[in-house]
Design a protein around this motif. Structure first.
Motif, PDB file in Angstrom:
ATOM      1  N   VAL A  28       0.830  -1.208   0.000  1.00 15.76           N
ATOM      2  CA  VAL A  28       0.000   0.000   0.000  1.00 15.76           C
ATOM      3  C   VAL A  28       0.865   1.258   0.000  1.00 15.76           C
ATOM      4  CG1 VAL A  28      -1.706   1.298   1.352  1.00 15.76           C
ATOM      5  CG2 VAL A  28      -1.879  -1.182   1.164  1.00 15.76           C
ATOM      6  N   PHE A  29       2.035   1.186   0.614  1.00 13.22           N
ATOM      7  CA  PHE A  29       2.865   2.366   0.820  1.00 13.22           C
ATOM      8  C   PHE A  29       3.913   2.572  -0.261  1.00 13.22           C
ATOM      9  CE2 PHE A  29       2.147   0.586   5.228  1.00 13.22           C
ATOM     10  CZ  PHE A  29       0.943   1.237   5.376  1.00 13.22           C
ATOM     11  N   ASP A  30       3.888   1.786  -1.323  1.00 13.41           N
ATOM     12  CA  ASP A  30       4.914   1.847  -2.369  1.00 13.41           C
ATOM     13  C   ASP A  30       6.282   1.648  -1.737  1.00 13.41           C
ATOM     14  OD1 ASP A  30       3.031   2.223  -4.408  1.00 13.41           O
ATOM     15  OD2 ASP A  30       3.016   4.391  -4.069  1.00 13.41           O
ATOM     16  N   LYS A  31       7.151   2.641  -1.851  1.00 13.92           N
ATOM     17  CA  LYS A  31       8.500   2.512  -1.288  1.00 13.92           C
ATOM     18  C   LYS A  31       8.667   3.318  -0.010  1.00 13.92           C
ATOM     19  CE  LYS A  31      10.462   1.646  -5.771  1.00 13.92           C
ATOM     20  NZ  LYS A  31      11.218   2.131  -6.878  1.00 13.92           N
ATOM     21  N   GLY A  62      -0.961  12.497   1.059  1.00 12.17           N
ATOM     22  CA  GLY A  62      -1.526  11.457   0.201  1.00 12.17           C
ATOM     23  C   GLY A  62      -1.352  10.077   0.800  1.00 12.17           C
ATOM     24  N   LEU A  63      -0.182   9.832   1.382  1.00  8.44           N
ATOM     25  CA  LEU A  63       0.082   8.543   2.018  1.00  8.44           C
ATOM     26  C   LEU A  63      -0.801   8.355   3.249  1.00  8.44           C
ATOM     27  CD1 LEU A  63       1.719   5.966   1.962  1.00  8.44           C
ATOM     28  CD2 LEU A  63       3.528   7.160   3.186  1.00  8.44           C
ATOM     29  N   LEU A  64      -0.981   9.428   4.020  1.00  4.14           N
ATOM     30  CA  LEU A  64      -1.863   9.355   5.187  1.00  4.14           C
ATOM     31  C   LEU A  64      -3.294   9.056   4.754  1.00  4.14           C
ATOM     32  CD1 LEU A  64      -2.252   9.701   8.254  1.00  4.14           C
ATOM     33  CD2 LEU A  64      -2.676  12.116   7.810  1.00  4.14           C
ATOM     34  N   GLU A  65      -3.736   9.674   3.680  1.00  7.69           N
ATOM     35  CA  GLU A  65      -5.084   9.416   3.167  1.00  7.69           C
ATOM     36  C   GLU A  65      -5.223   7.960   2.718  1.00  7.69           C
ATOM     37  OE1 GLU A  65      -8.882  10.087   2.768  1.00  7.69           O
ATOM     38  OE2 GLU A  65      -7.492  11.590   3.530  1.00  7.69           O
ATOM     39  N   SER A  66      -4.190   7.416   2.100  1.00  9.22           N
ATOM     40  CA  SER A  66      -4.207   6.018   1.690  1.00  9.22           C
ATOM     41  C   SER A  66      -4.308   5.095   2.904  1.00  9.22           C
ATOM     42  CB  SER A  66      -2.943   5.701   0.883  1.00  9.22           C
ATOM     43  OG  SER A  66      -2.877   4.342   0.587  1.00  9.22           O
ATOM     44  N   ILE A  67      -3.587   5.432   3.961  1.00 10.11           N
ATOM     45  CA  ILE A  67      -3.648   4.634   5.193  1.00 10.11           C
ATOM     46  C   ILE A  67      -5.045   4.713   5.791  1.00 10.11           C
ATOM     47  CG2 ILE A  67      -2.809   4.511   7.575  1.00 10.11           C
ATOM     48  CD1 ILE A  67      -0.046   5.337   6.441  1.00 10.11           C
ATOM     49  N   ARG A  68      -5.625   5.909   5.788  1.00  8.87           N
ATOM     50  CA  ARG A  68      -6.983   6.062   6.331  1.00  8.87           C
ATOM     51  C   ARG A  68      -7.998   5.265   5.509  1.00  8.87           C
ATOM     52  NH1 ARG A  68      -6.569  12.490   7.743  1.00  8.87           N
ATOM     53  NH2 ARG A  68      -5.553  12.227   9.762  1.00  8.87           N
ATOM     54  N   THR A  73      -8.951  -2.593   6.872  1.00  8.06           N
ATOM     55  CA  THR A  73      -8.063  -3.739   6.657  1.00  8.06           C
ATOM     56  C   THR A  73      -6.995  -3.795   7.745  1.00  8.06           C
ATOM     57  OG1 THR A  73      -8.399  -3.486   4.286  1.00  8.06           O
ATOM     58  CG2 THR A  73      -6.561  -4.869   4.982  1.00  8.06           C
ATOM     59  N   ILE A  74      -6.438  -2.638   8.076  1.00  8.45           N
ATOM     60  CA  ILE A  74      -5.408  -2.571   9.121  1.00  8.45           C
ATOM     61  C   ILE A  74      -6.005  -3.010  10.456  1.00  8.45           C
ATOM     62  CG2 ILE A  74      -3.902  -1.011  10.403  1.00  8.45           C
ATOM     63  CD1 ILE A  74      -3.711   0.651   7.749  1.00  8.45           C
ATOM     64  N   ARG A  75      -7.214  -2.552  10.764  1.00  5.13           N
ATOM     65  CA  ARG A  75      -7.885  -2.926  12.012  1.00  5.13           C
ATOM     66  C   ARG A  75      -8.170  -4.427  12.033  1.00  5.13           C
ATOM     67  NH1 ARG A  75     -13.592  -2.363  14.128  1.00  5.13           N
ATOM     68  NH2 ARG A  75     -13.298  -2.202  16.383  1.00  5.13           N
ATOM     69  N   ASN A  76      -8.526  -4.988  10.890  1.00  2.06           N
ATOM     70  CA  ASN A  76      -8.777  -6.425  10.799  1.00  2.06           C
ATOM     71  C   ASN A  76      -7.494  -7.208  11.106  1.00  2.06           C
ATOM     72  OD1 ASN A  76      -9.994  -8.866  10.308  1.00  2.06           O
ATOM     73  ND2 ASN A  76      -9.866  -8.699   8.090  1.00  2.06           N
TER      74      ASN A  76
END
Length: 126
Positions: A28-31, A62-68, A73-76
């Motif tokens: 999800v985070f690329d590099k 943008g990365l923070l928005e992707s994490i949000r 999925t992260i919570r799962n």
């Protein structure tokens, strides 16, 4: 004032999220390299505020928005790790931790201060 239980749960969440970000969510985070700098939990342990630091990225927002967007999925993933330790898997709120940048800004301000030398003492007062 955080209770001992809040601190223990926060540390466990920080450790587990670090592993999740390194292994399961790496694509999800690329590099970019994501570090969990701090986790704060509410007294009822139903909400965890996760503070993140980013390296090797120029678009932190943008990365923070992707994490949000991937927070379910992260919570799962977190739930599968802490299911035997916690009764309720806390909801996760993600924030950018900018304390390192703030500290660098303050350091630069201090480095730019010019302090004039003290005036010499008069030696004629014998």
């Amino acid at each position: 004032m955080e209770s001992k239980r809040q601190r223990q749960v926060a540390k466990q969440i920080q450790k587990d999220l670090g592993e999740i970000f390194q292994r399961e969510m790496k694509q999800v985070f690329d590099k970019a390299f994501v570090t969990i700098t701090d986790v704060k939990t509410t007294p009822d342990l139903s909400l965890a505020r996760v503070y993140l630091s980013f390296l090797l990225t120029t678009d932190k927002e943008g990365l923070l928005e992707s994490i949000r967007e991937h927070s379910k999925t992260i919570r799962n993933h977190l739930g599968t790790r802490v299911r035997h330790q916690l009764r309720i898997v806390p909801d996760l709120q993600f924030y950018i931790d900018d304390t390192a940048e703030y500290a660098q800004k303050i350091e630069n301000l201090f480095a730019g201060i010019v302090i004039p030398p003290a005036p010499p003492e008069d030696e004629d007062e014998e």
